[in-house]
Design a protein around this motif. Structure first.
Motif, PDB file in Angstrom:
ATOM      1  N   ARG A 199       0.833  -1.214   0.000  1.00 12.72           N
ATOM      2  CA  ARG A 199       0.000   0.000   0.000  1.00 12.72           C
ATOM      3  C   ARG A 199       0.862   1.257   0.000  1.00 12.72           C
ATOM      4  O   ARG A 199       0.561   2.232  -0.694  1.00 12.72           O
ATOM      5  CB  ARG A 199      -0.927   0.007   1.221  1.00 12.72           C
ATOM      6  CG  ARG A 199      -2.061  -0.996   1.169  1.00 12.72           C
ATOM      7  CD  ARG A 199      -3.098  -0.732   2.242  1.00 12.72           C
ATOM      8  NE  ARG A 199      -2.554  -0.926   3.576  1.00 12.72           N
ATOM      9  CZ  ARG A 199      -2.609  -2.074   4.250  1.00 12.72           C
ATOM     10  NH1 ARG A 199      -3.163  -3.142   3.682  1.00 12.72           N
ATOM     11  NH2 ARG A 199      -2.119  -2.187   5.472  1.00 12.72           N
ATOM     12  N   ALA A 200       1.933   1.239   0.782  1.00 13.27           N
ATOM     13  CA  ALA A 200       2.784   2.421   0.907  1.00 13.27           C
ATOM     14  C   ALA A 200       3.492   2.753  -0.403  1.00 13.27           C
ATOM     15  O   ALA A 200       3.524   3.912  -0.837  1.00 13.27           O
ATOM     16  CB  ALA A 200       3.805   2.209   2.020  1.00 13.27           C
ATOM     17  N   THR A 201       4.065   1.751  -1.052  1.00 15.95           N
ATOM     18  CA  THR A 201       4.792   2.005  -2.297  1.00 15.95           C
ATOM     19  C   THR A 201       3.839   2.384  -3.428  1.00 15.95           C
ATOM     20  O   THR A 201       4.173   3.197  -4.284  1.00 15.95           O
ATOM     21  CB  THR A 201       5.625   0.772  -2.707  1.00 15.95           C
ATOM     22  OG1 THR A 201       4.791  -0.398  -2.726  1.00 15.95           O
ATOM     23  CG2 THR A 201       6.763   0.549  -1.727  1.00 15.95           C
TER      24      THR A 201
ATOM     25  N   GLU B  55      15.958  -2.336   0.948  1.00 12.69           N
ATOM     26  CA  GLU B  55      16.042  -2.844  -0.425  1.00 12.69           C
ATOM     27  C   GLU B  55      14.687  -3.299  -0.941  1.00 12.69           C
ATOM     28  O   GLU B  55      14.339  -3.076  -2.106  1.00 12.69           O
ATOM     29  CB  GLU B  55      17.049  -4.001  -0.502  1.00 12.69           C
ATOM     30  CG  GLU B  55      18.493  -3.593  -0.287  1.00 12.69           C
ATOM     31  CD  GLU B  55      19.049  -2.798  -1.455  1.00 12.69           C
ATOM     32  OE1 GLU B  55      18.429  -2.803  -2.534  1.00 12.69           O
ATOM     33  OE2 GLU B  55      20.112  -2.170  -1.278  1.00 12.69           O
ATOM     34  N   GLY B  56      13.905  -3.958  -0.076  1.00 13.71           N
ATOM     35  CA  GLY B  56      12.603  -4.437  -0.497  1.00 13.71           C
ATOM     36  C   GLY B  56      11.652  -3.308  -0.827  1.00 13.71           C
ATOM     37  O   GLY B  56      10.909  -3.371  -1.816  1.00 13.71           O
ATOM     38  N   PHE B  57      11.665  -2.274  -0.003  1.00  9.81           N
ATOM     39  CA  PHE B  57      10.809  -1.112  -0.256  1.00  9.81           C
ATOM     40  C   PHE B  57      11.227  -0.432  -1.553  1.00  9.81           C
ATOM     41  O   PHE B  57      10.385  -0.080  -2.387  1.00  9.81           O
ATOM     42  CB  PHE B  57      10.911  -0.128   0.914  1.00  9.81           C
ATOM     43  CG  PHE B  57       9.957   1.035   0.813  1.00  9.81           C
ATOM     44  CD1 PHE B  57       8.734   0.997   1.451  1.00  9.81           C
ATOM     45  CD2 PHE B  57      10.284   2.176   0.076  1.00  9.81           C
ATOM     46  CE1 PHE B  57       7.841   2.073   1.360  1.00  9.81           C
ATOM     47  CE2 PHE B  57       9.409   3.238  -0.029  1.00  9.81           C
ATOM     48  CZ  PHE B  57       8.181   3.185   0.618  1.00  9.81           C
ATOM     49  N   LEU B  58      12.529  -0.242  -1.729  1.00 14.89           N
ATOM     50  CA  LEU B  58      13.050   0.415  -2.931  1.00 14.89           C
ATOM     51  C   LEU B  58      12.664  -0.356  -4.182  1.00 14.89           C
ATOM     52  O   LEU B  58      12.211   0.232  -5.183  1.00 14.89           O
ATOM     53  CB  LEU B  58      14.571   0.536  -2.829  1.00 14.89           C
ATOM     54  CG  LEU B  58      15.299   1.114  -4.048  1.00 14.89           C
ATOM     55  CD1 LEU B  58      14.845   2.535  -4.322  1.00 14.89           C
ATOM     56  CD2 LEU B  58      16.813   1.064  -3.816  1.00 14.89           C
ATOM     57  N   LYS B  59      12.823  -1.671  -4.157  1.00 13.54           N
ATOM     58  CA  LYS B  59      12.495  -2.499  -5.318  1.00 13.54           C
ATOM     59  C   LYS B  59      11.009  -2.429  -5.635  1.00 13.54           C
ATOM     60  O   LYS B  59      10.620  -2.296  -6.805  1.00 13.54           O
ATOM     61  CB  LYS B  59      12.915  -3.942  -5.045  1.00 13.54           C
ATOM     62  CG  LYS B  59      12.692  -4.884  -6.218  1.00 13.54           C
ATOM     63  CD  LYS B  59      13.183  -6.284  -5.899  1.00 13.54           C
ATOM     64  CE  LYS B  59      12.938  -7.236  -7.069  1.00 13.54           C
ATOM     65  NZ  LYS B  59      13.419  -8.612  -6.750  1.00 13.54           N
ATOM     66  N   ALA B  60      10.161  -2.511  -4.600  1.00 13.50           N
ATOM     67  CA  ALA B  60       8.706  -2.453  -4.815  1.00 13.50           C
ATOM     68  C   ALA B  60       8.291  -1.103  -5.363  1.00 13.50           C
ATOM     69  O   ALA B  60       7.435  -1.015  -6.259  1.00 13.50           O
ATOM     70  CB  ALA B  60       7.983  -2.750  -3.499  1.00 13.50           C
TER      71      ALA B  60
ATOM     72  N   LEU C 114      18.748   6.868  -6.336  1.00  9.23           N
ATOM     73  CA  LEU C 114      18.912   7.305  -4.951  1.00  9.23           C
ATOM     74  C   LEU C 114      19.808   8.542  -4.874  1.00  9.23           C
ATOM     75  O   LEU C 114      20.770   8.684  -5.634  1.00  9.23           O
ATOM     76  CB  LEU C 114      19.518   6.196  -4.104  1.00  9.23           C
ATOM     77  CG  LEU C 114      18.584   5.049  -3.726  1.00  9.23           C
ATOM     78  CD1 LEU C 114      19.384   3.915  -3.117  1.00  9.23           C
ATOM     79  CD2 LEU C 114      17.503   5.515  -2.767  1.00  9.23           C
ATOM     80  N   LEU C 115      19.473   9.418  -3.949  1.00  4.62           N
ATOM     81  CA  LEU C 115      20.276  10.617  -3.715  1.00  4.62           C
ATOM     82  C   LEU C 115      21.635  10.229  -3.166  1.00  4.62           C
ATOM     83  O   LEU C 115      21.732   9.462  -2.203  1.00  4.62           O
ATOM     84  CB  LEU C 115      19.547  11.527  -2.713  1.00  4.62           C
ATOM     85  CG  LEU C 115      20.240  12.826  -2.326  1.00  4.62           C
ATOM     86  CD1 LEU C 115      20.415  13.724  -3.537  1.00  4.62           C
ATOM     87  CD2 LEU C 115      19.436  13.546  -1.245  1.00  4.62           C
ATOM     88  N   GLU C 116      22.686  10.757  -3.782  1.00  7.57           N
ATOM     89  CA  GLU C 116      24.045  10.434  -3.344  1.00  7.57           C
ATOM     90  C   GLU C 116      24.627  11.494  -2.411  1.00  7.57           C
ATOM     91  O   GLU C 116      25.483  11.186  -1.585  1.00  7.57           O
ATOM     92  CB  GLU C 116      24.957  10.255  -4.558  1.00  7.57           C
ATOM     93  CG  GLU C 116      24.588   9.054  -5.424  1.00  7.57           C
ATOM     94  CD  GLU C 116      25.558   8.847  -6.568  1.00  7.57           C
ATOM     95  OE1 GLU C 116      26.444   9.704  -6.753  1.00  7.57           O
ATOM     96  OE2 GLU C 116      25.433   7.834  -7.268  1.00  7.57           O
TER      97      GLU C 116
END
Length: 324
Positions: free
Chosen positions: A226-228, A260-265, A281-283
């Protein structure tokens, strides 16, 4: 020699970076949260002053312009007024939503889109015609989709429902009870409402949600889904209302993306909605973006200054270790 400053005032900490007019970083300082919605105006001023003074510890003189990016920008105007009267060593202060400084850090001051998912969340675009478009960022009292607070709040709600016999047991429930040191409903409520900062207490549960979702816990997976989905829809909304050539640079900022899971989703859902999005991603730390904007507003930003800024930032060991 004139000094310029960039300050990132997040929900968990304040970071200030100071540079001279040639673009050479001369110091940095940190303090507690300066989000006025969490610590009040007085708390914000106190922590901003502390961070700036630490950053200036090896320098003498005044800061000609300081750009301050703050989460919880509802109090921007009042905070700007109070800072102007309280920081007598700063000649000009600009206060803005922290999404602007994150975008500047990710695009080096050029057009683009930023999505911030930290304690709160927001999506913002500055397009090639200079238009500013936003979605989300409504604050925790309404909804910050994809934020650490939303993830943590839904985990708490799942736990309370279990304790009331309204849902089944899960590893998420067990982890939340352990984290809060609670056994029953009253324990959960007391640990939140009785904490010094309930918002941060709730948001601190978000890494648990993301980790357990990666490990296959169904309750945690539903929350992340739901969040992603909500966060990706915010990004799609600002892009659809902006004027960009393709591909569109999308800067991802905030601690929630460290999972990682949130980013991938999130990336998967964004690509379905906006296939031409280039999400990275911001560096650099957001405070660097605030510093870039300070030079821009002072009329000093050019390729040489920007090069000096980035080089002195990197060689000073100030690179954001959270970037990927």
């Amino acid at each position: 020699m004139r000094l310029l400053a960039g300050i990132d005032g997040g929900g968990s900490k304040t970071l200030a970076i100071v540079a001279n007019e040639r673009g050479m970083v001369v110091g940095r300082g940190s303090a507690g949260s300066s989000n006025p919605n969490l610590v009040g105006i007085e708390g914000s001023i106190r922590n901003i002053r502390s961070a700036l003074m630490e950053a200036m510890s090896s320098e003498t003189g005044r800061i000609s312009i300081a750009v301050f990016g703050v989460a919880g920008s509802e109090a921007q105007k009042k905070l700007a007024e109070e800072l102007s009267s309280s920081l007598d060593f700063v000649e000009r202060i600009e206060v803005m939503n922290d999404s602007f400084i994150c975008l500047a850090a990710g695009t080096l001051g050029k057009p683009g889109v930023v999505v911030v998912a930290g304690t709160g969340s927001i999506a913002l675009a500055i397009d090639e015609e200079g238009n500013v478009v936003r979605a989300g960022g409504w604050g925790y009292l309404l909804e910050d989709e994809g934020s650490g607070f939303q993830l943590g709040r839904e985990a708490v709600m799942e736990t309370l429902r279990f304790l009331e016999g309204r849902t089944s047991q899960s590893r998420l429930v067990e982890a939340v009870l352990e984290k809060l040191g609670a056994k029953g409903v009253n324990d959960v409520l007391s640990s939140i409402y009785g904490s010094e900062n309930p918002v941060m207490t709730i948001a601190s549960l978000s890494p648990i949600v993301v980790r357990l979702a990666e490990e296959g816990d169904e309750a945690a997976m539903r929350i992340v889904e739901r969040a992603t989905e909500g966060l990706a829809s915010c990004v799609a909304s600002v892009i659809s209302r902006s004027s960009f050539s393709r591909p569109v640079r999308v800067v991802l900022s905030g601690g929630v993306f460290e999972g990682e899971g949130f980013l991938k989703a999130f990336r998967s859902k964004l690509m379905k909605l906006v296939p031409e999005a280039d999400a990275r991603l911001l560096e650099l730390e957001p405070a660097v973006g605030a510093l870039i904007l300070a030079f821009k507003k002072a009329g000093l930003l050019n390729d040489e200054i920007l090069g000096n800024l980035l080089e002195s930032y990197k060689t000073g060991g100030l690179r954001n270790e959270g970037g990927k």
